[in-house]
Every structure is written in C-alpha cells, then in structure tokens.
Design a protein around this motif. Structure first.
Motif, PDB file in Angstrom:
ATOM      1  N   SER A   1      -2.514   2.122  -5.238  1.00 47.03           N
ATOM      2  CA  SER A   1      -3.557   1.700  -6.499  1.00 47.03           C
ATOM      3  C   SER A   1      -4.762   2.122  -6.243  1.00 47.03           C
ATOM      4  CB  SER A   1      -3.510   0.134  -6.769  1.00 47.03           C
ATOM      5  OG  SER A   1      -3.619  -0.390  -5.677  1.00 47.03           O
ATOM      6  N   GLN A   2      -5.285   2.411  -4.893  1.00 44.96           N
ATOM      7  CA  GLN A   2      -6.796   2.690  -4.450  1.00 44.96           C
ATOM      8  C   GLN A   2      -7.065   4.125  -4.391  1.00 44.96           C
ATOM      9  OE1 GLN A   2      -4.336   2.248  -2.180  1.00 44.96           O
ATOM     10  NE2 GLN A   2      -4.523   2.973  -0.522  1.00 44.96           N
ATOM     11  N   LYS A   3      -6.051   4.881  -4.949  1.00 47.39           N
ATOM     12  CA  LYS A   3      -6.265   6.108  -4.907  1.00 47.39           C
ATOM     13  C   LYS A   3      -6.892   6.778  -6.269  1.00 47.39           C
ATOM     14  CE  LYS A   3      -5.276   7.163  -0.433  1.00 47.39           C
ATOM     15  NZ  LYS A   3      -6.093   7.621   0.506  1.00 47.39           N
TER      16      LYS A   3
ATOM     17  N   HIS B   1       2.778  15.536  -1.143  1.00 45.67           N
ATOM     18  CA  HIS B   1       2.422  16.441  -2.294  1.00 45.67           C
ATOM     19  C   HIS B   1       0.999  17.092  -1.884  1.00 45.67           C
ATOM     20  CE1 HIS B   1       1.115  17.313  -6.683  1.00 45.67           C
ATOM     21  NE2 HIS B   1       1.496  18.418  -6.262  1.00 45.67           N
ATOM     22  N   ASN B   2       0.139  15.990  -1.485  1.00 50.39           N
ATOM     23  CA  ASN B   2      -1.224  16.280  -1.382  1.00 50.39           C
ATOM     24  C   ASN B   2      -1.528  15.598   0.189  1.00 50.39           C
ATOM     25  OD1 ASN B   2      -3.949  17.609  -2.231  1.00 50.39           O
ATOM     26  ND2 ASN B   2      -4.583  15.597  -1.497  1.00 50.39           N
ATOM     27  N   GLU B   3      -1.665  16.399   1.173  1.00 50.61           N
ATOM     28  CA  GLU B   3      -2.063  15.947   2.468  1.00 50.61           C
ATOM     29  C   GLU B   3      -3.585  15.936   2.521  1.00 50.61           C
ATOM     30  OE1 GLU B   3      -2.729  14.730   5.502  1.00 50.61           O
ATOM     31  OE2 GLU B   3      -0.463  15.182   5.677  1.00 50.61           O
TER      32      GLU B   3
ATOM     33  N   GLY C   1       2.814  10.722  -3.379  1.00 50.69           N
ATOM     34  CA  GLY C   1       1.866  11.252  -4.333  1.00 50.69           C
ATOM     35  C   GLY C   1       0.665  10.431  -4.257  1.00 50.69           C
ATOM     36  N   VAL C   2       0.480   9.998  -2.957  1.00 47.20           N
ATOM     37  CA  VAL C   2      -0.517   9.050  -3.125  1.00 47.20           C
ATOM     38  C   VAL C   2      -2.075   9.484  -3.182  1.00 47.20           C
ATOM     39  CG1 VAL C   2      -1.717   7.690  -1.217  1.00 47.20           C
ATOM     40  CG2 VAL C   2       0.722   7.571  -1.196  1.00 47.20           C
ATOM     41  N   SER C   3      -2.096  10.660  -2.963  1.00 49.54           N
ATOM     42  CA  SER C   3      -3.467  11.461  -3.139  1.00 49.54           C
ATOM     43  C   SER C   3      -3.265  12.502  -4.293  1.00 49.54           C
ATOM     44  CB  SER C   3      -4.362  11.737  -1.957  1.00 49.54           C
ATOM     45  OG  SER C   3      -3.555  12.818  -1.346  1.00 49.54           O
ATOM     46  N   SER C   4      -2.309  12.346  -4.883  1.00 48.68           N
ATOM     47  CA  SER C   4      -2.302  13.428  -5.987  1.00 48.68           C
ATOM     48  C   SER C   4      -1.980  12.673  -7.557  1.00 48.68           C
ATOM     49  CB  SER C   4      -1.132  14.479  -5.703  1.00 48.68           C
ATOM     50  OG  SER C   4      -0.071  13.774  -5.931  1.00 48.68           O
TER      51      SER C   4
ATOM     52  N   THR D   1       0.869  -1.156  -0.004  1.00 41.65           N
ATOM     53  CA  THR D   1      -0.080  -0.137   0.071  1.00 41.65           C
ATOM     54  C   THR D   1       0.965   1.149   0.128  1.00 41.65           C
ATOM     55  OG1 THR D   1      -0.160   0.111   2.435  1.00 41.65           O
ATOM     56  CG2 THR D   1      -1.864  -1.153   1.277  1.00 41.65           C
ATOM     57  N   GLY D   2       0.346   2.611   0.226  1.00 33.64           N
ATOM     58  CA  GLY D   2       0.881   3.698   0.230  1.00 33.64           C
ATOM     59  C   GLY D   2       2.205   3.664   1.284  1.00 33.64           C
ATOM     60  N   THR D   3       1.768   2.866   2.492  1.00 34.47           N
ATOM     61  CA  THR D   3       2.648   2.988   3.560  1.00 34.47           C
ATOM     62  C   THR D   3       3.798   1.996   3.249  1.00 34.47           C
ATOM     63  OG1 THR D   3       0.775   3.142   5.051  1.00 34.47           O
ATOM     64  CG2 THR D   3       2.899   2.410   6.209  1.00 34.47           C
ATOM     65  N   GLY D   4       3.818   1.005   2.533  1.00 32.87           N
ATOM     66  CA  GLY D   4       4.936   0.242   1.991  1.00 32.87           C
ATOM     67  C   GLY D   4       5.569   0.887   1.056  1.00 32.87           C
TER      68      GLY D   4
HETATM   69  C1  LIG Z   1      -1.100  11.196   1.277  1.00 32.53           C
HETATM   70  C2  LIG Z   1      -1.179   9.651   2.049  1.00 32.53           C
HETATM   71  N1  LIG Z   1      -0.043   8.998   2.062  1.00 32.53           N
HETATM   72  C3  LIG Z   1      -0.072   7.880   2.436  1.00 32.53           C
HETATM   73  C4  LIG Z   1      -1.139   7.220   2.780  1.00 32.53           C
HETATM   74  C5  LIG Z   1      -1.240   5.445   3.288  1.00 32.53           C
HETATM   75  O1  LIG Z   1      -1.603   4.972   2.369  1.00 32.53           O
HETATM   76  P1  LIG Z   1      -2.096   3.349   2.548  1.00 32.53           P
HETATM   77  O2  LIG Z   1      -3.376   3.631   3.564  1.00 32.53           O
HETATM   78  O3  LIG Z   1      -2.473   2.625   1.181  1.00 32.53           O
HETATM   79  O4  LIG Z   1      -1.013   2.687   3.180  1.00 32.53           O
HETATM   80  C6  LIG Z   1      -2.248   7.725   2.636  1.00 32.53           C
HETATM   81  C7  LIG Z   1      -3.752   7.075   2.839  1.00 32.53           C
HETATM   82  O5  LIG Z   1      -4.509   7.582   2.657  1.00 32.53           O
HETATM   83  C8  LIG Z   1      -2.525   9.097   2.270  1.00 32.53           C
HETATM   84  O6  LIG Z   1      -3.420   9.688   1.832  1.00 32.53           O
END
Ligand SMILES: Cc1ncc(COP(=O)(O)O)c(C=O)c1O
Length: 401
Positions: free
Chosen positions: A199-201, A145-147, A176-179, A68-71
């Motif tokens: 991938s889920q964003k 990038h996008n909080e 760039g998870v939410s951008s 996921t984004g965290t990984g």
């Molecule tokens: C900007 C941003 N970074 C990181 C994450 C963490 O991603 P994940 O929940 O896929 O590990 C999120 C999750 O919403 C996020 O919005």
C-alpha cells in the motif's frame, strides 16, 4: 515539538513510502468500526472488485492482507508451491535478491539467474533453462517487475512470450511493488499468475496492506500446494468470502477507507493518465541526470524505470553523504544506494501521488546537494533540461479547462 522539525513539507523522494494525498489522509481519519457490522461486507466486496482494475484483470481473485510487500511475497509463494519445488528467479538488485533469500528460507529449490546490477532479467538464460526442462520440474518463474534498487523495469510481456514459446506450464509470480498503479500492468494479457504490491508505494497509502491477485491457475495450484502457511493462507479468506463476511481476522478499517479514497483518485485521474504522468516524471528525471553529466544505474533505455532513478556518482563522492545532506540541509529524503551499489548510487523516487513541479523542486535540491558534496554541477542545468521537456508535455487538466 518534534526534535527533527523543519518548516514546510518534507520533500519525500524515496521510492516508497511515498506522500499520502490529503483525500486519503482525510478518509482514514476516523474511529474504529465493528468489522462485523452490516456496513462492512458490501464495502469490502466493492473494494475487492475495484482493486482488480489496478491489475488489469477480470478473472483474478484479490486479497487485501494486513502486511507489507515482504509478506505479500510469502503469501504468493506459500499458497501456490510446495517445499523443494523448483523456481527460476532473477537477481538484478537488492529486492530481487531479498525475494530469492525468502524463497530459499522457505525451502524452495531456487535456480538463480544473476545479472550485473543495472541490467534487466536475462531472458535468454530463462529460455534455455525452460527449453531444457522437458519434465516440467520448474514450477514457477518469479520476477520483480521493477527493481527499486537499480531503477530497472523488466519486460513482462517478453517473459510471458518465453514461457509460451517453450510451452512451459510454470506459474508466473510477479512482484509489482514499485510498479503497480504507476507503470502499465496487464495481469490477464501477460498471463501473470500472482501479482502483488504494497500500500505504501504507488497507491500512496500508509504501509500495512498487501494487495495480492491470483489467476484461476494460481487458485487451482493453491488447492494442492503443501507449503506451511497460517497467517497468509488464502483458504481462510476464501471461507469468509463464501460466507459473505470477508474477513478471517480484524482488518484495519482506516486502511480500507484509505484504499477506497486512493482507488477513487487513481480512477478519477484515469489509469492511463497516471502511467503517462509517471512516464513524464521518469523522462524529466533522466534528462536532469544527463544534464548533470551523471549516469543512470539502469544501463539501457529498454530497462529505464519511470518510478525510480538510481543515479551513479563519481567514486570520489559517497552517495550516503548526498542522502544525509538532503535531509539535514534541505528537508528532503532521497533513497540510499543499497548493497552492491551502496555509496555509489543514490535514488530519486518519482512514484505515487506526485506532480511535475514537486519533482522540479527535488531536482533543484539535488543540484545544490551535488555542489555541496564537491561535484561540479551548474546550478539550474538539470532543472532547465527537465522543465524544457515538461513545459511541452504536461497536458491541461480536463476538469479545469
Ligand atoms: C520491488 C520491491 N519489492 C519488495 C519490497 C519489500 O516491501 P516491504 O518493505 O513493504 O516489505 C520493496 C520495498 O521497497 C520493493 O521495492
């Protein structure tokens, strides 16, 4: 029957995970395949190439990692840095805070630049810190990038300018998870060294794939980075890239086909049209918020996010009640306020495969909910403000005229 069943589609307006479009769902509805079969390498190679377009890079190296984004954060940090390396990072909301927590737990020495939640990264402080760092002890600047917690977008071109003006060689690592795939993102132009998303964003796929891109400078840094890494080691991927088989371990075949379909949809719409659609969705949402007499958590126009709007509500209302009511009365999912803005804000996600009329449905639901929880709003006021703007800004579909 699902105990939580409600008729119609759930109005999924959290800022990720987002709706998965039908072509992506259909593309993934398939049996497992042997990933060592002759069919997969060519397919993977094209994906790794095509995915560069979402980062706007030609020189980057891409990785599709089951995570996921965290990984993806962990992959970016551990492949380019060594324990005790100095990082400058910005705490402006829950996700930047979580990334900083990960940096600290991974044993990096993090210089945290905090701002009030609702404000963007403080680049004056960055500039002062980099100018003082004559010995170049700072090895990386890490920025979201996008909080997603506050609906604040940072200006990455400005971050690059600060680094260049100071002549500082630190790596620039960007969440760039939410951008990415929703807001313009220019990896090469902005000199981003590692960019990442999940991938889920805005890709509008299921959760489970981290998409990471590393610049030539980041790939060079990876050769000497001493952080302990096993599952996320780029070297394992590179070995298999060289062999032409691509996968050090089992990929999710379904997600690969999903990615193919998701990229095809984005390219068919045209990335610039995708960004313009998000700009419309963001603007329409903000017009509605203004018409309701409520405040955007993001304090300045320069930081307004076109993928998520965090709405501040009056102190006599708990924003968790708004989210709960959305779910139990209107079959809608809104985002909770997180950490410092828990109870004070709720979030409307407007990213990914979503269109203007879907958004108007969401806004009309929010109006009813606001009334339900005791906020004096005129039904239709926000929808009217958003619709008046959208009616004149939605282009015709080129394929339908
Ligand atoms: C900007 C941003 N970074 C990181 C994450 C963490 O991603 P994940 O929940 O896929 O590990 C999120 C999750 O919403 C996020 O919005």
């Amino acid at each position: 029957m699902d105990y939580y069943y409600a008729p119609g589609r759930n109005h999924l307006f959290v800022p990720g995970p987002v709706n998965i479009p039908e072509p992506v769902l259909r593309a993934m509805n398939r049996n497992n395949e042997d990933y060592r079969s002759p069919a997969i390498p060519a397919f993977t190679k094209t994906l790794l190439e095509d995915v560069k377009r979402i980062f706007k890079t030609t020189s980057g190296t891409t990785f599709l990692i089951p995570t996921t984004g965290t990984g993806a954060w962990e992959s970016a940090l551990t492949n380019t840095l060594s324990p005790r390396d100095r990082i400058i990072s910005f705490e402006i909301g829950q996700f930047s805070l979580l990334w900083i927590d990960q940096m600290q737990r991974l044993n990096f020495d993090v210089d945290v630049v905090s701002s009030e939640w609702g404000r963007g990264a403080n680049l004056d402080v960055l500039s002062a810190k980099l100018a003082q760092d004559k010995e170049h002890k700072v090895k990386a600047v890490c920025i979201v990038h996008n909080e997603t917690a506050t609906g604040v977008t940072n200006n990455l071109a400005a971050v690059r300018r600060v680094l260049d003006d100071c002549g500082h060689p630190a790596l620039l690592l960007v969440d760039g998870v939410s951008s990415i795939c929703a807001l313009d993102f220019r990896m090469d132009e902005w000199g981003v060294d590692v960019a990442l998303t999940g991938s889920q964003k805005a890709l509008s796929m299921p959760t489970g794939m981290g998409i990471i891109c590393a610049s030539p400078k980041a790939m060079e840094a990876a050769k000497s980075a001493k952080s302990l890494r096993v599952f996320f080691d780029w070297n394992d991927y590179l070995k298999f890239y060289k062999l032409g088989t691509f996968w050090p371990y089992t990929p999710s075949i379904q997600l690969l086909y999903g990615l193919r379909a998701a990229l095809d949809l984005l390219f068919e719409e045209g990335l610039n049209n995708v960004f313009a659609r998000h700009a419309r969705l963001g603007r329409a949402t903000r017009l509605a918020v203004e018409a309701w007499g409520l405040k955007n958590c993001s304090q300045r126009e320069e930081w307004y996010s076109d993928t998520v709007t965090a709405v501040i509500i009056p102190p006599y209302i708990n924003s968790a009640d708004i989210v709960k009511r959305a779910w139990n009365r209107y079959n809608m999912s809104l985002g909770l306020g997180l950490n410092k803005v828990a109870g004070k804000a709720f979030r409307i996600g407007h990213l990914g495969n979503v269109n203007e009329l879907q958004l108007l449905g969401c806004l009309s639901g929010v109006e009813m909910i606001l009334k339900d929880v005791g906020y004096p709003v005129k039904l239709g006021s926000g929808v009217a403000a958003a619709a008046a703007y959208l009616q004149h800004s939605i282009p015709l579909f080129a394929s339908r005229v």
